[in-house]
Each structure stands twice: as structure tokens, then as C-alpha cells.
Design an enzyme around this catalytic site. Structure first.
Site, PDB file in Angstrom:
ATOM      1  N   ARG A  95       0.820  -1.218   0.000  1.00 49.71           N
ATOM      2  CA  ARG A  95       0.000   0.000   0.000  1.00 49.71           C
ATOM      3  C   ARG A  95       0.851   1.264   0.000  1.00 49.71           C
ATOM      4  O   ARG A  95       0.503   2.269  -0.624  1.00 49.71           O
ATOM      5  CB  ARG A  95      -0.956  -0.040   1.189  1.00 49.71           C
ATOM      6  CG  ARG A  95      -2.004  -1.154   0.991  1.00 49.71           C
ATOM      7  CD  ARG A  95      -2.815  -1.364   2.228  1.00 49.71           C
ATOM      8  NE  ARG A  95      -3.610  -0.202   2.567  1.00 49.71           N
ATOM      9  CZ  ARG A  95      -3.977   0.104   3.811  1.00 49.71           C
ATOM     10  NH1 ARG A  95      -3.596  -0.648   4.825  1.00 49.71           N
ATOM     11  NH2 ARG A  95      -4.705   1.164   4.032  1.00 49.71           N
ATOM     12  N   CYS A 133      13.984  -1.601  14.603  1.00 46.49           N
ATOM     13  CA  CYS A 133      14.402  -0.281  15.066  1.00 46.49           C
ATOM     14  C   CYS A 133      15.925  -0.174  15.046  1.00 46.49           C
ATOM     15  O   CYS A 133      16.612  -1.039  15.596  1.00 46.49           O
ATOM     16  CB  CYS A 133      13.880  -0.087  16.491  1.00 46.49           C
ATOM     17  SG  CYS A 133      14.445   1.434  17.246  1.00 46.49           S
ATOM     18  N   ALA A 150     -17.071  11.713  -5.741  1.00 46.58           N
ATOM     19  CA  ALA A 150     -16.591  12.966  -5.141  1.00 46.58           C
ATOM     20  C   ALA A 150     -15.823  13.808  -6.152  1.00 46.58           C
ATOM     21  O   ALA A 150     -15.901  15.041  -6.128  1.00 46.58           O
ATOM     22  CB  ALA A 150     -15.700  12.650  -3.935  1.00 46.58           C
ATOM     23  N   CYS A 182       8.880   2.633  16.310  1.00 42.95           N
ATOM     24  CA  CYS A 182       9.293   1.414  17.014  1.00 42.95           C
ATOM     25  C   CYS A 182       8.306   1.103  18.131  1.00 42.95           C
ATOM     26  O   CYS A 182       7.969   1.973  18.930  1.00 42.95           O
ATOM     27  CB  CYS A 182      10.692   1.600  17.581  1.00 42.95           C
ATOM     28  SG  CYS A 182      11.172   0.271  18.702  1.00 42.95           S
ATOM     29  N   HIS A 232      -6.910   8.273  11.628  1.00 43.33           N
ATOM     30  CA  HIS A 232      -6.395   6.899  11.634  1.00 43.33           C
ATOM     31  C   HIS A 232      -4.917   6.814  11.283  1.00 43.33           C
ATOM     32  O   HIS A 232      -4.436   5.760  10.876  1.00 43.33           O
ATOM     33  CB  HIS A 232      -7.237   6.018  10.696  1.00 43.33           C
ATOM     34  CG  HIS A 232      -8.655   5.833  11.159  1.00 43.33           C
ATOM     35  ND1 HIS A 232      -9.689   5.433  10.339  1.00 43.33           N
ATOM     36  CD2 HIS A 232      -9.207   6.004  12.397  1.00 43.33           C
ATOM     37  CE1 HIS A 232     -10.813   5.358  11.045  1.00 43.33           C
ATOM     38  NE2 HIS A 232     -10.555   5.707  12.293  1.00 43.33           N
ATOM     39  N   ASP A 287      -3.504   8.216   3.591  1.00 39.05           N
ATOM     40  CA  ASP A 287      -2.710   8.329   2.361  1.00 39.05           C
ATOM     41  C   ASP A 287      -2.058   9.697   2.144  1.00 39.05           C
ATOM     42  O   ASP A 287      -1.331   9.888   1.163  1.00 39.05           O
ATOM     43  CB  ASP A 287      -3.567   7.965   1.138  1.00 39.05           C
ATOM     44  CG  ASP A 287      -4.842   8.814   1.019  1.00 39.05           C
ATOM     45  OD1 ASP A 287      -4.850   9.967   1.502  1.00 39.05           O
ATOM     46  OD2 ASP A 287      -5.831   8.323   0.438  1.00 39.05           O
ATOM     47  N   GLN A 298     -10.302   9.998   7.563  1.00 44.59           N
ATOM     48  CA  GLN A 298      -9.997   8.658   8.086  1.00 44.59           C
ATOM     49  C   GLN A 298      -8.866   8.044   7.267  1.00 44.59           C
ATOM     50  O   GLN A 298      -8.387   6.970   7.587  1.00 44.59           O
ATOM     51  CB  GLN A 298     -11.237   7.765   7.975  1.00 44.59           C
ATOM     52  CG  GLN A 298     -12.427   8.280   8.759  1.00 44.59           C
ATOM     53  CD  GLN A 298     -13.704   7.528   8.371  1.00 44.59           C
ATOM     54  OE1 GLN A 298     -14.007   6.474   8.913  1.00 44.59           O
ATOM     55  NE2 GLN A 298     -14.436   8.069   7.424  1.00 44.59           N
ATOM     56  N   ASN A 299      -8.485   8.728   6.182  1.00 48.45           N
ATOM     57  CA  ASN A 299      -7.503   8.154   5.264  1.00 48.45           C
ATOM     58  C   ASN A 299      -6.092   8.353   5.792  1.00 48.45           C
ATOM     59  O   ASN A 299      -5.781   9.346   6.444  1.00 48.45           O
ATOM     60  CB  ASN A 299      -7.634   8.788   3.875  1.00 48.45           C
ATOM     61  CG  ASN A 299      -9.008   8.553   3.283  1.00 48.45           C
ATOM     62  OD1 ASN A 299      -9.741   7.690   3.762  1.00 48.45           O
ATOM     63  ND2 ASN A 299      -9.364   9.321   2.266  1.00 48.45           N
ATOM     64  N   GLU A 316     -23.125   5.474  -3.226  1.00 49.99           N
ATOM     65  CA  GLU A 316     -24.041   4.505  -2.604  1.00 49.99           C
ATOM     66  C   GLU A 316     -24.588   5.096  -1.317  1.00 49.99           C
ATOM     67  O   GLU A 316     -23.874   5.817  -0.618  1.00 49.99           O
ATOM     68  CB  GLU A 316     -23.271   3.226  -2.192  1.00 49.99           C
ATOM     69  CG  GLU A 316     -22.461   2.576  -3.290  1.00 49.99           C
ATOM     70  CD  GLU A 316     -23.342   1.848  -4.285  1.00 49.99           C
ATOM     71  OE1 GLU A 316     -24.495   1.529  -3.925  1.00 49.99           O
ATOM     72  OE2 GLU A 316     -22.883   1.632  -5.421  1.00 49.99           O
TER      73      GLU A 316
END
Ligand code: BJW
Ligand code: ZN
Length: 258
Positions: free
Chosen positions: A71, A149, A233, A128, A120, A105, A102-103, A217
Site C-alpha cells: 500500500r 528499530c 466525489a 518502534c 487513523h 494516504d 480517516q484516510n 451509494e
């Protein structure tokens, strides 16, 4: 056919002092980041409890890291889309504008949004688990298997919030303040099922905000929204900006409004 953005929404935004956009994975879908739920969601291939919990990480850290490295690479390759950019334009039009996401990215900041509460975490950060030291993305991507670490040899994890973990206190408090002071609150591209984040739109509405949902939706939030703008969006948000600035009036039709 393109219908117009409702005059009520345009008027609400023009007269608002505080506008907030609460976003989920759907706003990044048009950039090429898969959503979590739905037909091409991440969870179709992987169950959340197999990957996004501390138990899963302790059981199989290699698998969880494989998923995050994949990801990280996808997210590093993509760019903010017209939806992210429209929120930057709205920030310039409104006296007080906040993004609550909440992303993980980082696409809102990369687009240019300045007030962003990341509920999030952020996939570009790692730390670490033993001593808390931050470890760079470059170091993580250069290591194979579970990154360790450099200071204490402990396991490194991505700085994201897994199920059963508390949200970062400052981000949550900022988000609640923004929600409670909103005149207009947008819920964009989220299935609105993960708590406590999903409580924010209702908190905003209770505090007097005009609640607008943007999603292709319906969700559990839809019946509580003042307007449900059904569609992507990346099309609806630019249409809202055009309607507010008076440049052109195109976009989505409200399914219901007050
Ligand atoms: C488009 C589009 C386009 C597509 N345009 N739209 C009952 C009540 C309250 C809480 C709980 C409860 N039961 C369990 C809980 C706790 C749990 C929870 O909520 N579980 C629910 C699933 C029931 N919550 C937690 O554990 C949270 N912590 C917590 O509660 O702390 C207190 C506590 C501590 C200790 C013990 C108990 C409690 C933490 C939640 C962390 C969530 N983490 C994840 C992973 C982050 C890291 C990572 O990415 O790897 O966050 S899970 C995942 O879901 C991710 C997302 O941010 C989050 C929300 O998903 P989102 O963004 O809504 O995405 P989708 O895919 O679901 O929806 C996409 C939407 O976009 C769809 O609607 C599409 O239609 C739409 N869309 N294309 C616009 N072009
Ligand atoms: Zn350490």
C-alpha cells in the site's frame, strides 16, 4: 444530463463561517487507491481482523508488513484528484475550513489542504513498538521482512490506528471541535461504519450543521443527511465549487433536502 447543486447548499456555504469535510477511502478511489469495503475493496481479499489489529500483527507481522509495503508503494505512485483539489478551493472560499480524514494516504496535504485532522494515522510514518523512535519510510522500504528499530532492535510498525486502538488524542479533539462548530458539514466517500469517526457527522448535525453526504451509494448516514449527493466525489465537489463561485452550475442532484 447534469443537474444543478441546490441553491440551499450554495447559500449555506456562502454564508457559513465554519465548513468541515469529513472524508473516507472513497475520496481517494478516483486517484487509484482501493477502498476497504465494496466490490474492489481491500477487505474483499483480506479480512480486517487478519491485518489491521495488533493481534494480527503479533501473530503474523510478515504478512501485515507485506500488505503495508504494497500500500505504501501504491500510495507513493498516485496523485490527489479533482475531489481533493476542490476541497483546497473550498478552503480558500470559507473563513474557517477543516478536513477530517480517516484516510492514511496523505493526499489531502499533498493537494494543499492546510487544516487536516488525520484520525487513523498516516502511512508515511512508522515507529518502534519498543522505544517509540520514528523510523523513516525509506528505511522501512529498504528493509526486507519486518523492519527493525535502528536504536533498540524492536519491531517497527506503521503509524496507523488499528481496530481496538485509541485514536490520536489531539487529532480527535480537533475533529470534535471542528464538527461541533460547523455550519456546513460534508461526509464524503465513507461507508460511515467505523467508530468513533462515524459519530462525527451526527455530532455536527446535533450542533446545528447542515449535513451533506457525497457517495455513489447510500450509507447508514444517508437518512440523517440534509442532502445526499449521489455520485463520485471527483465530480460532485468541483461542481459545488463552481456553483459557489458562480462560474458554472453543473453537478449532482440532491435526492432529498430540507
Ligand atoms: C466513493 C467513491 C467515489 C467509492 N466518490 N465516494 C460499536 C460502536 C462503536 C465502536 C465499535 C463498535 N464495535 C466495534 C467498535 C470499535 C471499532 C469499530 O468501529 N468497528 C466497526 C467496524 C463496528 N473501532 C475501533 O476499534 C476504533 N478504535 C476505538 O474504537 O477505540 C476505542 C477502543 C479502544 C479499545 C477497545 C475498544 C474500543 C479504531 C478504528 C480504526 C480503523 N482503522 C482502519 C485501518 C486504518 C489503517 C489502514 O488503513 O491500514 O481505518 S479500518 C478502515 O476503515 C480504515 C478506514 O479509515 C476505516 C473507514 O473506512 P472508509 O473510509 O469508510 O472506507 P470504506 O471502504 O468502508 O468506504 C468507502 C466508501 O466510499 C463507500 O461508501 C463507497 O460507496 C464510497 N465511494 N468510490 C465518493 N469516487
Ligand atoms: Zn526502538
Amino acid at each position: 444530463m447534469t443537474a444543478s447543486i441546490s441553491p440551499t447548499l450554495v447559500r449555506r456555504i456562502r454564508s457559513a463561517r465554519h465548513v468541515t469535510a469529513f472524508t473516507g477511502a472513497g475520496i481517494s478511489a478516483e486517484s487509484g487507491v482501493p477502498t476497504f469495503r465494496g466490490t474492489d475493496g481491500i477487505w474483499v481479499k483480506f479480512k480486517p481482523e487478519e491485518l489491521a489489529t495488533m493481534d494480527a500483527f503479533m501473530r503474523n507481522p510478515e504478512l501485515v508488513w507485506e500488505w503495508y509495503v504494497h500500500r505504501k508503494k501504491v500510495i507513493a505512485e498516485v496523485r490527489p484528484n479533482a475531489g481533493h483539489e476542490a476541497l483546497v478551493a473550498l478552503e480558500r472560499l470559507c473563513p474557517h475550513f477543516a478536513v477530517i480524514t480517516q484516510n492514511i494516504d496523505n493526499l489531502h496535504r499533498r493537494a494543499g489542504s492546510t487544516t487536516v485532522y488525520e484520525l487513523h494515522g498516516n502511512i508515511e510514518r512508522n515507529y518502534c513498538m519498543e522505544c517509540g523512535e520514528r523510523v523513516s519510510n525509506e528505511a522501512v522500504l529498504a528493509s526486507s521482512g519486518v523492519p527493525q528499530c535502528p536504536s533498540c532492535g524492536g519491531k517497527v510498525r506503521p503509524d496507523v490506528v488499528w481496530f481496538g486502538e485509541m485514536l490520536p488524542e489531539n487529532e480527535w479533539e480537533g475533529a470534535v471541535r471542528a464538527a461541533r462548530s460547523s455550519d456546513v458539514f460534508f461526509s464524503i466517500g465513507t461507508s460511515a461504519v467505523v467508530y468513533p469517526a462515524a459519530s462525527l457527522p451526527l455530532m455536527a448535525r446535533e450542533s446545528g450543521a447542515y449535513l451533506v453526504e457525497i457517495n455513489p451509494e447510500p450509507t447508514p448516514l444517508t437518512d440523517h443527511a440534509d442532502e445526499f449527493l449521489c455520485g463520485p466525489a471527483g465530480e460532485i465537489l468541483p461542481a459545488i465549487v463552481r456553483a459557489v463561485t458562480g462560474t458554472r452550475s453543473t453537478g449532482a442532484s440532491p435526492i432529498h433536502s430540507d
